[in-house]
Design a protein around this motif. Structure first.
Motif, PDB file in Angstrom:
ATOM      1  N   MET A  39       3.154  -7.621   6.402  1.00  0.00           N
ATOM      2  CA  MET A  39       4.539  -7.208   6.691  1.00  0.00           C
ATOM      3  C   MET A  39       4.609  -5.688   6.790  1.00  0.00           C
ATOM      4  O   MET A  39       5.287  -5.145   7.671  1.00  0.00           O
ATOM      5  N   LEU A  40       3.902  -5.000   5.904  1.00  0.00           N
ATOM      6  CA  LEU A  40       3.894  -3.532   5.955  1.00  0.00           C
ATOM      7  C   LEU A  40       3.314  -3.056   7.289  1.00  0.00           C
ATOM      8  O   LEU A  40       3.858  -2.151   7.926  1.00  0.00           O
ATOM      9  N   VAL A  41       2.221  -3.698   7.726  1.00  0.00           N
ATOM     10  CA  VAL A  41       1.600  -3.291   8.993  1.00  0.00           C
ATOM     11  C   VAL A  41       2.599  -3.483  10.141  1.00  0.00           C
ATOM     12  O   VAL A  41       2.749  -2.613  11.009  1.00  0.00           O
ATOM     13  N   ILE A  42       3.335  -4.620  10.127  1.00  0.00           N
ATOM     14  CA  ILE A  42       4.297  -4.863  11.212  1.00  0.00           C
ATOM     15  C   ILE A  42       5.393  -3.797  11.194  1.00  0.00           C
ATOM     16  O   ILE A  42       5.720  -3.192  12.217  1.00  0.00           O
ATOM     17  N   ILE A  43       5.929  -3.533  10.007  1.00  0.00           N
ATOM     18  CA  ILE A  43       7.043  -2.579   9.929  1.00  0.00           C
ATOM     19  C   ILE A  43       6.561  -1.159  10.238  1.00  0.00           C
ATOM     20  O   ILE A  43       7.193  -0.421  10.993  1.00  0.00           O
ATOM     21  N   ALA A  44       5.392  -0.802   9.675  1.00  0.00           N
ATOM     22  CA  ALA A  44       4.898   0.575   9.856  1.00  0.00           C
ATOM     23  C   ALA A  44       4.406   0.811  11.277  1.00  0.00           C
ATOM     24  O   ALA A  44       4.414   1.941  11.760  1.00  0.00           O
ATOM     25  N   GLY A  45       3.970  -0.262  11.946  1.00  0.00           N
ATOM     26  CA  GLY A  45       3.303  -0.055  13.234  1.00  0.00           C
ATOM     27  C   GLY A  45       4.159  -0.297  14.456  1.00  0.00           C
ATOM     28  O   GLY A  45       3.704  -0.056  15.566  1.00  0.00           O
ATOM     29  N   THR A  46       5.396  -0.751  14.280  1.00  0.00           N
ATOM     30  CA  THR A  46       6.166  -1.132  15.465  1.00  0.00           C
ATOM     31  C   THR A  46       7.188  -0.075  15.870  1.00  0.00           C
ATOM     32  O   THR A  46       7.038   0.595  16.891  1.00  0.00           O
ATOM     33  N   GLU A  47       8.228   0.107  15.044  1.00  0.00           N
ATOM     34  CA  GLU A  47       9.296   1.027  15.456  1.00  0.00           C
ATOM     35  C   GLU A  47       8.763   2.461  15.622  1.00  0.00           C
ATOM     36  O   GLU A  47       9.200   3.200  16.508  1.00  0.00           O
ATOM     37  N   THR A  48       7.806   2.839  14.773  1.00  0.00           N
ATOM     38  CA  THR A  48       7.199   4.173  14.886  1.00  0.00           C
ATOM     39  C   THR A  48       6.638   4.388  16.290  1.00  0.00           C
ATOM     40  O   THR A  48       6.866   5.420  16.922  1.00  0.00           O
ATOM     41  N   THR A  49       5.909   3.379  16.779  1.00  0.00           N
ATOM     42  CA  THR A  49       5.235   3.524  18.067  1.00  0.00           C
ATOM     43  C   THR A  49       6.245   3.482  19.211  1.00  0.00           C
ATOM     44  O   THR A  49       6.078   4.177  20.217  1.00  0.00           O
ATOM     45  N   ALA A 101       0.826  -1.218   0.000  1.00  0.00           N
ATOM     46  CA  ALA A 101       0.000   0.000   0.000  1.00  0.00           C
ATOM     47  C   ALA A 101       0.856   1.263   0.000  1.00  0.00           C
ATOM     48  O   ALA A 101       0.502   2.262  -0.630  1.00  0.00           O
ATOM     49  N   LEU A 102       2.007   1.200   0.690  1.00  0.00           N
ATOM     50  CA  LEU A 102       2.826   2.410   0.781  1.00  0.00           C
ATOM     51  C   LEU A 102       3.413   2.788  -0.572  1.00  0.00           C
ATOM     52  O   LEU A 102       3.460   3.969  -0.930  1.00  0.00           O
ATOM     53  N   ASN A 103       3.858   1.764  -1.339  1.00  0.00           N
ATOM     54  CA  ASN A 103       4.558   2.044  -2.600  1.00  0.00           C
ATOM     55  C   ASN A 103       3.641   1.843  -3.801  1.00  0.00           C
ATOM     56  O   ASN A 103       3.948   1.069  -4.707  1.00  0.00           O
ATOM     57  N   VAL A 149      -2.151   8.769   4.159  1.00  0.00           N
ATOM     58  CA  VAL A 149      -2.107   9.110   5.591  1.00  0.00           C
ATOM     59  C   VAL A 149      -2.236   7.837   6.428  1.00  0.00           C
ATOM     60  O   VAL A 149      -2.952   6.900   6.062  1.00  0.00           O
ATOM     61  N   CYS A 150      -1.511   7.796   7.553  1.00  0.00           N
ATOM     62  CA  CYS A 150      -1.383   6.557   8.323  1.00  0.00           C
ATOM     63  C   CYS A 150      -2.745   5.981   8.746  1.00  0.00           C
ATOM     64  O   CYS A 150      -3.476   6.622   9.499  1.00  0.00           O
ATOM     65  N   PRO A 151      -3.079   4.761   8.323  1.00  0.00           N
ATOM     66  CA  PRO A 151      -4.349   4.158   8.748  1.00  0.00           C
ATOM     67  C   PRO A 151      -4.296   3.636  10.182  1.00  0.00           C
ATOM     68  O   PRO A 151      -5.312   3.269  10.743  1.00  0.00           O
ATOM     69  N   GLY A 152      -3.076   3.606  10.769  1.00  0.00           N
ATOM     70  CA  GLY A 152      -2.935   3.116  12.148  1.00  0.00           C
ATOM     71  C   GLY A 152      -2.882   4.242  13.166  1.00  0.00           C
ATOM     72  O   GLY A 152      -2.603   3.991  14.346  1.00  0.00           O
TER      73      GLY A 152
HETATM   74  C1  HEM Z   1       3.120   6.865  16.274  1.00  0.00           C
HETATM   75  C2  HEM Z   1       3.101   5.845  15.437  1.00  0.00           C
HETATM   76  C3  HEM Z   1       3.015   5.985  13.946  1.00  0.00           C
HETATM   77  C4  HEM Z   1       3.468   6.988  13.129  1.00  0.00           C
HETATM   78  C5  HEM Z   1       4.183   8.283  13.521  1.00  0.00           C
HETATM   79  C6  HEM Z   1       3.129   6.610  11.765  1.00  0.00           C
HETATM   80  C7  HEM Z   1       3.415   7.391  10.652  1.00  0.00           C
HETATM   81  C8  HEM Z   1       3.110   7.039   9.350  1.00  0.00           C
HETATM   82  C9  HEM Z   1       3.464   7.813   8.184  1.00  0.00           C
HETATM   83  C10 HEM Z   1       4.223   9.138   8.187  1.00  0.00           C
HETATM   84  C11 HEM Z   1       3.012   7.143   7.087  1.00  0.00           C
HETATM   85  C12 HEM Z   1       3.169   7.544   5.609  1.00  0.00           C
HETATM   86  C13 HEM Z   1       2.117   8.545   5.243  1.00  0.00           C
HETATM   87  C14 HEM Z   1       2.395   9.229   3.927  1.00  0.00           C
HETATM   88  O1  HEM Z   1       3.252   8.798   3.160  1.00  0.00           O
HETATM   89  O2  HEM Z   1       1.696  10.237   3.646  1.00  0.00           O
HETATM   90  C15 HEM Z   1       2.374   5.939   7.560  1.00  0.00           C
HETATM   91  C16 HEM Z   1       1.789   4.978   6.746  1.00  0.00           C
HETATM   92  C17 HEM Z   1       1.298   3.793   7.200  1.00  0.00           C
HETATM   93  N1  HEM Z   1       1.148   3.388   8.513  1.00  0.00           N
HETATM   94 FE1  HEM Z   1       1.675   4.446  10.165  1.00  0.00          FE
HETATM   95  N2  HEM Z   1       2.487   5.403  11.779  1.00  0.00           N
HETATM   96  C18 HEM Z   1       2.388   4.979  13.081  1.00  0.00           C
HETATM   97  C19 HEM Z   1       1.778   3.823  13.539  1.00  0.00           C
HETATM   98  C20 HEM Z   1       1.176   2.882  12.746  1.00  0.00           C
HETATM   99  C21 HEM Z   1       0.496   1.682  13.232  1.00  0.00           C
HETATM  100  C22 HEM Z   1       0.310   1.316  14.711  1.00  0.00           C
HETATM  101  C23 HEM Z   1       0.092   0.990  12.130  1.00  0.00           C
HETATM  102  C24 HEM Z   1      -0.660  -0.312  12.023  1.00  0.00           C
HETATM  103  C25 HEM Z   1      -0.924  -1.114  13.011  1.00  0.00           C
HETATM  104  C26 HEM Z   1       0.498   1.755  10.954  1.00  0.00           C
HETATM  105  C27 HEM Z   1       0.269   1.366   9.644  1.00  0.00           C
HETATM  106  C28 HEM Z   1       0.596   2.132   8.537  1.00  0.00           C
HETATM  107  C29 HEM Z   1       0.379   1.684   7.160  1.00  0.00           C
HETATM  108  C30 HEM Z   1      -0.229   0.350   6.723  1.00  0.00           C
HETATM  109  C31 HEM Z   1       0.819   2.734   6.316  1.00  0.00           C
HETATM  110  C32 HEM Z   1       0.786   2.780   4.779  1.00  0.00           C
HETATM  111  C33 HEM Z   1      -0.518   3.465   4.344  1.00  0.00           C
HETATM  112  C34 HEM Z   1      -0.604   3.831   2.872  1.00  0.00           C
HETATM  113  O3  HEM Z   1       0.445   3.997   2.225  1.00  0.00           O
HETATM  114  O4  HEM Z   1      -1.741   3.963   2.368  1.00  0.00           O
HETATM  115  N3  HEM Z   1       1.142   2.890  11.370  1.00  0.00           N
HETATM  116  N4  HEM Z   1       2.431   5.895   8.940  1.00  0.00           N
END
Ligand code: HEM
Length: 367
Positions: free
Chosen positions: A196-206, A48-50, A314-317
């Protein structure tokens, strides 16, 4: 590189900018362009990201459908109990000199939450947790990380296969149901890559969001007092912390779909031109925030920022992450209200990365 917050929003939301290197970066899929290894790893997977346009909508829909408000409500008591367990573990360490808040608090919580969110069955838990933790071990060699990645992918394959047969009430079950209901159902491999994207996007960020908010509050006792007295919500403090130091400084990469000009700034973009939107710089934009370097939970101009991105990606998490960080930081400060940082914030070690933004360790004395 885009540092201006208004331009960053217009580009992220507009139709002329894509995240799909395969389609919109000439020479990338043909292999005729030399690309740095880190950038290639970030933009080389199809998820979804790319992706861009209809392809993005199709890949994102099942993830967004699995991360609804209802799922956040279902997860809230689970997060509370995970946080209590990790806090109980800290009680045993309290007598020691310094403890590292990242290793002993900020890190285990998101790992455990993501494992429970996915619905990893009990018999796979130790194996999955070890492999998932290995993905984020920054001291590990490239081979060790590749091994962890292989182990996580193999487990995800098994989980997807069993969820296809019996989808349960967890994120994998939701993804399978939503993916099956879509007009062009996702294959098992596509589903696995989304997980895999959910794991990577949702772990280190949090992990970084928890650690950084704790550092901000512990180093600003006046602001900490506003939050603990209830005058300012923990959500508002988190928004300010994310503005000032977002866990993701920038995510590679976007590309101009065609030649265009941003009429407000006059900035011109050539077809295929790579664009890096700098979320951390946008949060410090002096045109938007007065005295941007100051941590101020009562900011008159508001703390809304691009920390969770903007536009279709925008982040769905975000709702889940917000709930998780708020619970983790609130409960920590209730249990250890007088904790002191053992090192001044400016001396805390940070990742040598232009993507990941936070603290590698946060030594504290618990009290
Ligand atoms: C504080 C924690 C988090 C931050 C700061 C964060 C930040 C972001 C950012 C900056 C993006 C890219 C948005 C863009 O390119 O415009 C993103 C995408 C994404 N995030 Fe998060 N995220 C967080 C937590 C999470 C969690 C907990 C999950 C899922 C359990 C998650 C799932 C995703 C996914 C699947 C995407 C890709 C969405 C797409 O490209 O349509 N994130 N996040």
């Amino acid at each position: 590189m885009v540092l201006d917050s208004a331009l960053a929003e217009r580009l992220s939301a507009g139709p002329h900018v894509s995240r799909d290197a395969a389609r919109h970066w000439p020479g990338f899929s043909e292999g005729t362009r030399s690309v740095d290894g880190v950038i290639a790893a970030w933009i080389g997977t199809h998820n979804a990201l790319n992706s861009y346009g209809d392809d993005h909508r199709q890949l994102r829909a099942p993830i967004a459908a699995a991360l609804t408000r209802r799922r956040v409500e279902v997860m809230a008591p689970v997060i509370e109990s995970i946080v209590q367990d990790v806090l109980d573990g800290l009680d045993g360490l309290g007598a020691r000199e310094d403890i590292d808040l990242v290793q002993s608090y900020a890190l285990p919580i998101p790992h455990e939450v993501i494992t429970r969110l996915l619905g990893v069955p009990a018999q796979h838990l130790p194996q999955f947790s070890a492999a998932a933790a290995g993905l984020f071990d920054t001291a590990a060699s490239a081979e060790a990380i590749a091994r962890s990645m292989g182990a996580v992918l193999a487990l995800l394959d098994q989980l997807v296969a069993s969820a296809r047969e019996h989808p349960e009430d967890n994120l994998i079950g939701d993804l399978v149901r939503a993916a099956d209901a879509s007009e062009s159902p996702l294959s098992d491999a596509e589903l696995r890559d989304q997980l895999m994207l959910v794991i990577i996007a949702g772990t280190e960020t949090t992990v970084h969001a928890i650690g950084t908010l704790l550092v901000h509050l512990l180093s600003h006792p006046d602001q900490h007092a506003l939050v603990t007295s209830g005058q300012i919500s923990m959500e508002a403090a988190l928004a300010e912390s994310l503005r000032l130091k977002p866990p993701i400084a920038a995510i590679p990469l976007r590309f101009a779909v065609r030649r265009f000009k941003d009429s407000r700034s006059g900035e011109q973009f050539g077809e295929g031109e790579p664009i890096l939107i700098h979320l951390a710089a946008a949060g410090l934009d002096p045109e938007r925030y007065t005295d941007p370097e100051r941590f101020d939970v009562q900011r008159a101009d508001g703390s809304r920022s691009l920390a969770f991105g903007y536009g279709p990606h925008v982040c769905p998490g975000a709702a889940l992450a917000t709930r998780e960080v708020v619970i983790a930081v609130t409960r920590f400060l209730e249990r250890y209200p007088d904790t002191r940082l053992a090192v001044a914030p400016e001396h805390l070690p940070e990742p040598s990365s232009f993507i990941s933004n936070g603290y590698l360790s946060i030594p504290v004395q618990l009290a």
